[in-house]
Write a protein that holds these residues in place. Structure first.
Motif, PDB file in Angstrom:
ATOM      1  N   LEU A  24     -86.592  12.555   0.579  1.00  0.00           N
ATOM      2  CA  LEU A  24     -85.678  12.602  -0.555  1.00  0.00           C
ATOM      3  C   LEU A  24     -86.211  11.768  -1.715  1.00  0.00           C
ATOM      4  O   LEU A  24     -86.179  12.208  -2.871  1.00  0.00           O
ATOM      5  CB  LEU A  24     -84.292  12.109  -0.133  1.00  0.00           C
ATOM      6  N   ALA A  25     -86.721  10.578  -1.424  1.00  0.00           N
ATOM      7  CA  ALA A  25     -87.288   9.734  -2.477  1.00  0.00           C
ATOM      8  C   ALA A  25     -88.510  10.395  -3.104  1.00  0.00           C
ATOM      9  O   ALA A  25     -88.702  10.350  -4.326  1.00  0.00           O
ATOM     10  CB  ALA A  25     -87.660   8.369  -1.901  1.00  0.00           C
ATOM     11  N   LEU A  26     -89.324  11.037  -2.287  1.00  0.00           N
ATOM     12  CA  LEU A  26     -90.510  11.729  -2.783  1.00  0.00           C
ATOM     13  C   LEU A  26     -90.114  12.908  -3.670  1.00  0.00           C
ATOM     14  O   LEU A  26     -90.724  13.142  -4.719  1.00  0.00           O
ATOM     15  CB  LEU A  26     -91.359  12.204  -1.605  1.00  0.00           C
ATOM     16  N   ALA A  27     -89.075  13.635  -3.281  1.00  0.00           N
ATOM     17  CA  ALA A  27     -88.609  14.771  -4.081  1.00  0.00           C
ATOM     18  C   ALA A  27     -88.062  14.309  -5.428  1.00  0.00           C
ATOM     19  O   ALA A  27     -88.311  14.947  -6.453  1.00  0.00           O
ATOM     20  CB  ALA A  27     -87.542  15.542  -3.310  1.00  0.00           C
ATOM     21  N   LYS A  28     -87.338  13.188  -5.443  1.00  0.00           N
ATOM     22  CA  LYS A  28     -86.811  12.660  -6.702  1.00  0.00           C
ATOM     23  C   LYS A  28     -87.940  12.242  -7.627  1.00  0.00           C
ATOM     24  O   LYS A  28     -87.919  12.520  -8.826  1.00  0.00           O
ATOM     25  CB  LYS A  28     -85.878  11.476  -6.437  1.00  0.00           C
ATOM     26  N   ARG A  29     -88.952  11.573  -7.066  1.00  0.00           N
ATOM     27  CA  ARG A  29     -90.086  11.134  -7.875  1.00  0.00           C
ATOM     28  C   ARG A  29     -90.861  12.337  -8.411  1.00  0.00           C
ATOM     29  O   ARG A  29     -91.261  12.382  -9.569  1.00  0.00           O
ATOM     30  CB  ARG A  29     -91.017  10.241  -7.058  1.00  0.00           C
ATOM     31  N   CYS A  30     -91.023  13.328  -7.557  1.00  0.00           N
ATOM     32  CA  CYS A  30     -91.743  14.543  -7.931  1.00  0.00           C
ATOM     33  C   CYS A  30     -91.027  15.273  -9.068  1.00  0.00           C
ATOM     34  O   CYS A  30     -91.658  15.686 -10.049  1.00  0.00           O
ATOM     35  CB  CYS A  30     -91.871  15.433  -6.703  1.00  0.00           C
ATOM     36  N   SER A  31     -89.728  15.415  -8.963  1.00  0.00           N
ATOM     37  CA  SER A  31     -88.988  16.117 -10.008  1.00  0.00           C
ATOM     38  C   SER A  31     -88.974  15.302 -11.306  1.00  0.00           C
ATOM     39  O   SER A  31     -89.055  15.872 -12.397  1.00  0.00           O
ATOM     40  CB  SER A  31     -87.567  16.433  -9.554  1.00  0.00           C
ATOM     41  N   HIS A  32     -88.918  13.977 -11.195  1.00  0.00           N
ATOM     42  CA  HIS A  32     -88.946  13.131 -12.392  1.00  0.00           C
ATOM     43  C   HIS A  32     -90.287  13.282 -13.118  1.00  0.00           C
ATOM     44  O   HIS A  32     -90.324  13.383 -14.352  1.00  0.00           O
ATOM     45  CB  HIS A  32     -88.702  11.674 -12.022  1.00  0.00           C
ATOM     46  N   GLU A  33     -91.384  13.292 -12.359  1.00  0.00           N
ATOM     47  CA  GLU A  33     -92.693  13.477 -12.975  1.00  0.00           C
ATOM     48  C   GLU A  33     -92.790  14.848 -13.644  1.00  0.00           C
ATOM     49  O   GLU A  33     -93.383  14.980 -14.716  1.00  0.00           O
ATOM     50  CB  GLU A  33     -93.801  13.321 -11.937  1.00  0.00           C
ATOM     51  N   GLY A  34     -92.210  15.867 -13.021  1.00  0.00           N
ATOM     52  CA  GLY A  34     -92.198  17.192 -13.613  1.00  0.00           C
ATOM     53  C   GLY A  34     -91.426  17.235 -14.916  1.00  0.00           C
ATOM     54  O   GLY A  34     -91.852  17.861 -15.895  1.00  0.00           O
ATOM     55  N   VAL A  35     -90.285  16.565 -14.940  1.00  0.00           N
ATOM     56  CA  VAL A  35     -89.464  16.521 -16.159  1.00  0.00           C
ATOM     57  C   VAL A  35     -90.205  15.808 -17.276  1.00  0.00           C
ATOM     58  O   VAL A  35     -90.219  16.268 -18.431  1.00  0.00           O
ATOM     59  CB  VAL A  35     -88.107  15.829 -15.868  1.00  0.00           C
ATOM     60  N   MET A  36     -90.847  14.687 -16.956  1.00  0.00           N
ATOM     61  CA  MET A  36     -91.567  13.942 -17.983  1.00  0.00           C
ATOM     62  C   MET A  36     -92.750  14.741 -18.529  1.00  0.00           C
ATOM     63  O   MET A  36     -92.978  14.785 -19.738  1.00  0.00           O
ATOM     64  CB  MET A  36     -92.042  12.586 -17.432  1.00  0.00           C
ATOM     65  N   ALA A  37     -93.507  15.375 -17.653  1.00  0.00           N
ATOM     66  CA  ALA A  37     -94.643  16.188 -18.103  1.00  0.00           C
ATOM     67  C   ALA A  37     -94.156  17.374 -18.930  1.00  0.00           C
ATOM     68  O   ALA A  37     -94.766  17.723 -19.953  1.00  0.00           O
ATOM     69  CB  ALA A  37     -95.452  16.668 -16.904  1.00  0.00           C
ATOM     70  N   GLY A  38     -93.059  17.994 -18.522  1.00  0.00           N
ATOM     71  CA  GLY A  38     -92.500  19.113 -19.271  1.00  0.00           C
ATOM     72  C   GLY A  38     -92.004  18.695 -20.647  1.00  0.00           C
ATOM     73  O   GLY A  38     -92.190  19.416 -21.626  1.00  0.00           O
ATOM     74  N   ALA A  39     -91.383  17.525 -20.723  1.00  0.00           N
ATOM     75  CA  ALA A  39     -90.887  17.039 -22.013  1.00  0.00           C
ATOM     76  C   ALA A  39     -92.042  16.759 -22.967  1.00  0.00           C
ATOM     77  O   ALA A  39     -91.970  17.088 -24.162  1.00  0.00           O
ATOM     78  CB  ALA A  39     -90.049  15.787 -21.810  1.00  0.00           C
ATOM     79  N   LYS A  40     -93.105  16.168 -22.448  1.00  0.00           N
ATOM     80  CA  LYS A  40     -94.279  15.916 -23.295  1.00  0.00           C
ATOM     81  C   LYS A  40     -94.872  17.227 -23.798  1.00  0.00           C
ATOM     82  O   LYS A  40     -95.237  17.345 -24.973  1.00  0.00           O
ATOM     83  CB  LYS A  40     -95.334  15.129 -22.514  1.00  0.00           C
ATOM     84  N   ALA A  41     -94.968  18.204 -22.929  1.00  0.00           N
ATOM     85  CA  ALA A  41     -95.515  19.505 -23.337  1.00  0.00           C
ATOM     86  C   ALA A  41     -94.603  20.178 -24.353  1.00  0.00           C
ATOM     87  O   ALA A  41     -95.097  20.841 -25.277  1.00  0.00           O
ATOM     88  CB  ALA A  41     -95.698  20.392 -22.111  1.00  0.00           C
ATOM     89  N   ALA A  42     -93.305  20.029 -24.213  1.00  0.00           N
ATOM     90  CA  ALA A  42     -92.372  20.639 -25.163  1.00  0.00           C
ATOM     91  C   ALA A  42     -92.507  20.018 -26.547  1.00  0.00           C
ATOM     92  O   ALA A  42     -92.447  20.730 -27.559  1.00  0.00           O
ATOM     93  CB  ALA A  42     -90.936  20.494 -24.656  1.00  0.00           C
ATOM     94  N   VAL A  43     -92.715  18.716 -26.603  1.00  0.00           N
ATOM     95  CA  VAL A  43     -92.897  18.052 -27.899  1.00  0.00           C
ATOM     96  C   VAL A  43     -94.173  18.557 -28.572  1.00  0.00           C
ATOM     97  O   VAL A  43     -94.185  18.891 -29.757  1.00  0.00           O
ATOM     98  CB  VAL A  43     -92.935  16.517 -27.721  1.00  0.00           C
ATOM     99  N   VAL A  44     -95.251  18.623 -27.796  1.00  0.00           N
ATOM    100  CA  VAL A  44     -96.520  19.108 -28.350  1.00  0.00           C
ATOM    101  C   VAL A  44     -96.387  20.560 -28.804  1.00  0.00           C
ATOM    102  O   VAL A  44     -96.861  20.933 -29.894  1.00  0.00           O
ATOM    103  CB  VAL A  44     -97.656  18.945 -27.316  1.00  0.00           C
ATOM    104  N   ALA A  45     -95.748  21.395 -28.001  1.00  0.00           N
ATOM    105  CA  ALA A  45     -95.579  22.802 -28.364  1.00  0.00           C
ATOM    106  C   ALA A  45     -94.689  22.956 -29.594  1.00  0.00           C
ATOM    107  O   ALA A  45     -94.938  23.835 -30.433  1.00  0.00           O
ATOM    108  CB  ALA A  45     -94.985  23.577 -27.193  1.00  0.00           C
TER     109      ALA A  45
END
Length: 110
Positions: A24-45
């Motif tokens: 569960l902790a690994l899944a939360k960390r994984c999804s958080h990293e995905g959200v952060m990477a997606g947000a950065k890509a959205a700003v650049v796009a």
């Protein structure tokens, strides 16, 4: 003999609970990293699509006539949304793939 089975069962049960908490902790960390990477890509796009969209809406006669502010915002937000979901999905899948090859946990050694 029954006491040994009870002790063995409780040990396995504790490992399963620890394993579930770890997953569960690994899944939360994984999804958080995905959200952060997606947000950065959205700003650049957003920046990468806003500049040419706004420039073409001012300079190109066809775009000036046909792209009202709503259409311009739709172009920029669509690119940002696509970038967010694509990068977030790829990040989560890459982390899950990397974690699946990490081997057995300590509880699996019983």
């Amino acid at each position: 003999m029954a006491a040994r089975n009870v002790a063995e069962y409780s040990s396995i049960e504790r490992c399963n609970l620890a394993s579930i908490d770890q997953k569960l902790a690994l899944a939360k960390r994984c999804s958080h990293e995905g959200v952060m990477a997606g947000a950065k890509a959205a700003v650049v796009a957003s920046i990468a699509t806003a500049i040419p969209t706004l420039a073409s809406a001012r300079m190109v006669p066809w775009a000036r006539a046909n792209l009202n502010p709503t259409a311009q915002a739709l172009i920029v937000s669509t690119a940002a949304g696509l970038a967010y979901f694509i990068v977030a999905d790829k990040t989560v899948l890459a982390i899950a793939r990397r974690n699946s090859f990490n081997g057995a946990s300590l509880c699996d050694k019983h």
